[in-house]
Motif scaffolding. Sequence first.
Motif, mmCIF file in Angstrom:
data_model
loop_
_atom_site.group_PDB
_atom_site.id
_atom_site.type_symbol
_atom_site.label_atom_id
_atom_site.label_comp_id
_atom_site.label_asym_id
_atom_site.label_seq_id
_atom_site.Cartn_x
_atom_site.Cartn_y
_atom_site.Cartn_z
ATOM 1 N N ALA A 85 0.850 -1.168 0.083
ATOM 2 C CA ALA A 85 0.017 -0.007 -0.031
ATOM 3 C C ALA A 85 1.019 1.223 0.135
ATOM 4 C CB ALA A 85 -1.024 0.150 1.142
ATOM 5 N N ALA A 86 1.851 1.365 0.773
ATOM 6 C CA ALA A 86 2.720 2.367 1.062
ATOM 7 C C ALA A 86 3.563 2.669 -0.142
ATOM 8 C CB ALA A 86 3.795 2.026 2.137
ATOM 9 N N LEU A 87 3.959 1.638 -0.906
ATOM 10 C CA LEU A 87 4.864 1.805 -2.048
ATOM 11 C C LEU A 87 3.734 2.412 -3.560
ATOM 12 C CD1 LEU A 87 7.225 -1.142 -2.076
ATOM 13 C CD2 LEU A 87 7.873 1.521 -1.507
ATOM 14 N N ALA A 88 2.615 1.839 -3.312
ATOM 15 C CA ALA A 88 1.745 2.259 -4.432
ATOM 16 C C ALA A 88 1.312 3.700 -4.127
ATOM 17 C CB ALA A 88 0.361 1.506 -4.131
ATOM 18 N N TYR A 89 1.108 4.235 -2.938
ATOM 19 C CA TYR A 89 0.889 5.794 -2.814
ATOM 20 C C TYR A 89 2.194 6.524 -3.239
ATOM 21 C CZ TYR A 89 -3.105 5.216 0.430
ATOM 22 O OH TYR A 89 -4.301 5.120 0.970
ATOM 23 N N LEU A 90 3.411 6.062 -2.892
ATOM 24 C CA LEU A 90 4.448 6.935 -3.239
ATOM 25 C C LEU A 90 4.727 6.915 -4.818
ATOM 26 C CD1 LEU A 90 7.325 8.086 -2.588
ATOM 27 C CD2 LEU A 90 8.168 5.745 -2.268
ATOM 28 N N TYR A 91 4.259 5.533 -5.605
ATOM 29 C CA TYR A 91 4.832 5.737 -7.004
ATOM 30 C C TYR A 91 3.581 6.377 -7.629
ATOM 31 C CZ TYR A 91 5.680 3.662 -11.579
ATOM 32 O OH TYR A 91 5.826 3.561 -12.780
ATOM 33 N N ALA A 92 2.180 6.551 -7.191
ATOM 34 C CA ALA A 92 1.216 7.198 -7.776
ATOM 35 C C ALA A 92 1.410 8.537 -7.636
ATOM 36 C CB ALA A 92 0.005 6.718 -7.081
ATOM 37 N N ARG A 93 1.957 9.060 -6.429
ATOM 38 C CA ARG A 93 2.216 10.594 -6.288
ATOM 39 C C ARG A 93 3.464 10.824 -7.003
ATOM 40 N NH1 ARG A 93 5.853 12.413 -2.873
ATOM 41 N NH2 ARG A 93 6.067 10.783 -1.642
ATOM 42 N N LYS A 94 4.314 10.046 -7.105
ATOM 43 C CA LYS A 94 5.650 10.391 -7.973
ATOM 44 C C LYS A 94 5.480 10.576 -9.476
ATOM 45 C CE LYS A 94 9.005 10.731 -4.631
ATOM 46 N NZ LYS A 94 9.498 11.902 -4.319
ATOM 47 N N HIS A 95 4.377 9.984 -9.860
ATOM 48 C CA HIS A 95 4.183 9.693 -11.398
ATOM 49 C C HIS A 95 2.800 10.495 -11.861
ATOM 50 C CE1 HIS A 95 7.671 7.137 -12.426
ATOM 51 N NE2 HIS A 95 7.322 6.618 -11.299
ATOM 52 N N ALA A 96 2.240 11.054 -10.794
ATOM 53 C CA ALA A 96 0.964 11.804 -11.009
ATOM 54 C C ALA A 96 1.029 12.476 -12.467
ATOM 55 C CB ALA A 96 0.528 12.456 -9.938
ATOM 56 N N ASN A 97 2.265 13.388 -12.672
ATOM 57 C CA ASN A 97 2.093 13.969 -13.855
ATOM 58 C C ASN A 97 2.672 13.355 -15.057
ATOM 59 O OD1 ASN A 97 1.008 16.665 -12.559
ATOM 60 N ND2 ASN A 97 2.862 16.438 -11.071
ATOM 61 N N ASN A 98 3.024 12.199 -15.099
ATOM 62 C CA ASN A 98 3.580 11.398 -16.057
ATOM 63 C C ASN A 98 2.503 11.148 -17.059
ATOM 64 O OD1 ASN A 98 4.795 9.676 -17.994
ATOM 65 N ND2 ASN A 98 5.820 8.375 -16.288
ATOM 66 N N ARG A 99 2.607 11.962 -18.377
ATOM 67 C CA ARG A 99 1.829 11.896 -19.381
ATOM 68 C C ARG A 99 1.602 10.400 -19.937
ATOM 69 N NH1 ARG A 99 -1.305 16.130 -20.299
ATOM 70 N NH2 ARG A 99 -0.330 18.253 -19.456
#
Length: 325
Positions: free
Chosen positions: A86-100
């Motif tokens: 869960a924690a890594l999913a949060y981290l990855y989703a936030r870090k790549h939120a602007n990845n088109r």
Amino acid sequence: MSSSHGPTHDHPHPPEHSHRRTLNAAHEHLFLGDNHERNERRTWLVIAITTTMMVVEIAAGNLFGSMALTADGWHMSTHAAAMLIAALAYLYARKHANNRRFSFGTGKLGDLAGFASAVVLALIALLIGWESFLRFQSPVSINFKEAIIVAVVGLIVNLVCAWLLKDDHHHGHDHGHEHKQKVGQDQNLRAAYLHVLADALTSVLAIGALVFASFYGWLWLDPTIGIVGAFVIARWSWGLIRDTGGVLLDYVSEGEDLPEEIQEILVKEGAEIVDLHIWQLGPGHHGAIVSIVVDHPHAPSYYRAKLAAIHDLSHVTVEVEARAA
């Protein structure tokens, strides 16, 4: 003619509190939950607490020769590993939120992590049930005082962690909004919460079984309660698999009222919907592709502006055709 768009955000990164649902020209795809960063921080905190407790129990078990402490420590490690997903999913989703390259953002990554955690939860239920079954065949001697202390300490730790992971965003509303709560729920946080709750349930059942067994010598009660707990945890796991799997497969549940809301708005404009696709983009965010025919069509932006009144509709594509004479 057709047109599509997403919500506009004033921040380069997903904001902590709320996301604007305005449907205008900017084409950003930030579909994370309202409390994404808060939930991420709390999940890491729970992992730290759980891991610390795990290390203490395993070390104490080896130092004092206690199988109860050692076994409970390794049991907590499985939940810590699941919460790490869960924690890594949060981290990855936030870090790549602007990845088109993510066509519709990273909001659904939490549902993918929740699905994976639900599978782990099902395996834990299976292991608890199997171990309980084996204890029926080969009962083991129990140091009741020590085991009860371990269960009580574990319960306290899990209750603290459950409080940290409780999703307050969808509580305290009337039952008429029950489905809306479920649709907007952060399934990644729900998965972590259920892991902690499963551990707390195991502790509660164990305390009850151990107390009665210590008074009456009912050694069979411990594995019996273990099987009951395994069934309850398995049921939670199935509910999480069903809900997250539905989101991943773009399933629109029967209680979802977005199709009716879209229909109501467009019918007032004299439009007939000939094709409609709705799917979830992230917690509280939905996308839609709407094809309509109308006698005197306006530009797609006109109908998008009307649909902007729907709070959960964060990204919409409208295709407009004139009705054949």
